[in-house]
Design a protein around this motif. Structure first.
Motif, PDB file in Angstrom:
ATOM      1  N   VAL A  45       0.937  -1.163   0.017  1.00  0.00           N
ATOM      2  CA  VAL A  45      -0.272  -0.002   0.089  1.00  0.00           C
ATOM      3  C   VAL A  45       0.916   1.174   0.013  1.00  0.00           C
ATOM      4  N   ASP A  46       0.670   2.142  -0.900  1.00  0.00           N
ATOM      5  CA  ASP A  46       1.275   3.353  -1.040  1.00  0.00           C
ATOM      6  C   ASP A  46       0.713   4.443  -0.059  1.00  0.00           C
ATOM      7  N   THR A  47       1.285   4.615   1.196  1.00  0.00           N
ATOM      8  CA  THR A  47       0.766   5.626   1.931  1.00  0.00           C
ATOM      9  C   THR A  47       1.106   6.969   1.816  1.00  0.00           C
ATOM     10  N   VAL A  55      -4.595   8.190  -3.372  1.00  0.00           N
ATOM     11  CA  VAL A  55      -5.728   6.918  -3.556  1.00  0.00           C
ATOM     12  C   VAL A  55      -5.739   6.407  -2.083  1.00  0.00           C
ATOM     13  N   PRO A  56      -7.144   6.327  -1.609  1.00  0.00           N
ATOM     14  CA  PRO A  56      -7.076   5.782  -0.102  1.00  0.00           C
ATOM     15  C   PRO A  56      -6.478   4.061  -0.204  1.00  0.00           C
ATOM     16  N   PRO A  57      -6.140   3.732   1.012  1.00  0.00           N
ATOM     17  CA  PRO A  57      -5.667   2.437   1.193  1.00  0.00           C
ATOM     18  C   PRO A  57      -6.816   1.209   0.691  1.00  0.00           C
ATOM     19  N   PHE A  58      -7.832   1.639   1.170  1.00  0.00           N
ATOM     20  CA  PHE A  58      -8.858   0.624   0.765  1.00  0.00           C
ATOM     21  C   PHE A  58      -9.102   0.376  -0.673  1.00  0.00           C
ATOM     22  N   GLU A  59      -8.866   1.550  -1.300  1.00  0.00           N
ATOM     23  CA  GLU A  59      -9.264   1.582  -2.818  1.00  0.00           C
ATOM     24  C   GLU A  59      -7.813   0.948  -3.354  1.00  0.00           C
ATOM     25  N   GLN A  60      -6.909   1.133  -2.930  1.00  0.00           N
ATOM     26  CA  GLN A  60      -5.490   0.322  -3.378  1.00  0.00           C
ATOM     27  C   GLN A  60      -5.678  -0.981  -3.426  1.00  0.00           C
ATOM     28  N   THR A 107      -2.585  -7.494   8.506  1.00  0.00           N
ATOM     29  CA  THR A 107      -1.326  -7.551   8.963  1.00  0.00           C
ATOM     30  C   THR A 107      -0.409  -7.581   8.135  1.00  0.00           C
ATOM     31  N   ASP A 108      -0.458  -8.323   7.076  1.00  0.00           N
ATOM     32  CA  ASP A 108       0.539  -8.527   6.158  1.00  0.00           C
ATOM     33  C   ASP A 108       0.846  -7.296   5.331  1.00  0.00           C
ATOM     34  N   LEU A 109      -0.456  -6.358   5.130  1.00  0.00           N
ATOM     35  CA  LEU A 109       0.012  -5.108   4.375  1.00  0.00           C
ATOM     36  C   LEU A 109       0.264  -3.977   5.254  1.00  0.00           C
ATOM     37  N   GLY A 110       0.214  -4.236   6.538  1.00  0.00           N
ATOM     38  CA  GLY A 110       0.449  -3.125   7.518  1.00  0.00           C
ATOM     39  C   GLY A 110      -0.607  -2.289   7.485  1.00  0.00           C
TER      40      GLY A 110
END
Length: 130
Positions: free
Chosen positions: A13-15, A19-24, A52-55
């Motif tokens: 996920v690109d913090t 683009v919101p994380p859920f959308e990514q 957990t895996d994606l943080g």
């Protein structure tokens, strides 16, 4: 390779993105399903596991799954989890159903998965030669 490996392989996920994380996450799963990397019937990781895996927070993954379900990309069956839907692909749905039956027979007979897959590969090769 399991679904978690496919989803997180060389991706995060690109913090810094707008683009919101859920959308990514939603777009990642959608792209993988469309490309066939996540085949029809593939069980997705639990919300907590993928979070957990994606943080990211579990609610972030839950929202991505919810939106994918509303779009018909995945189906959720309570404790059975979330899986990639057929999306109207009748052939894919029939093959996924046959694969479930086959997997049950393989497990019941105690055959190693690799050996069962080799048998299937050989059967597919024989059919292409005919």
């Amino acid at each position: 390779m399991n679904a978690v490996d496919v989803i997180v392989r060389r991706w995060k996920v690109d913090t810094d993105s707008t683009v919101p994380p859920f959308e990514q996450i939603r777009l990642r799963i959608l792209d993988l399903a469309a490309a066939g990397a996540l085949a029809v019937g593939t069980r997705l990781p639990s919300v907590r596991s993928l979070a957990t895996d994606l943080g990211v927070a579990a609610n972030t993954v839950a929202r991505a799954y919810r939106e994918l379900e509303q779009a018909g990309i995945v189906v959720t069956a309570g404790r059975s989890g979330t899986a990639v839907a057929s999306g109207g692909d009748r052939i894919g749905a029939q093959v996924a159903e046959a694969a479930d039956v086959f997997a049950g027979v393989v497990k019941d007979l105690g055959m190693p998965g690799a050996k069962a897959l080799a048998i299937v590969a050989a059967a597919l090769d024989r059919d292409s030669v005919r």
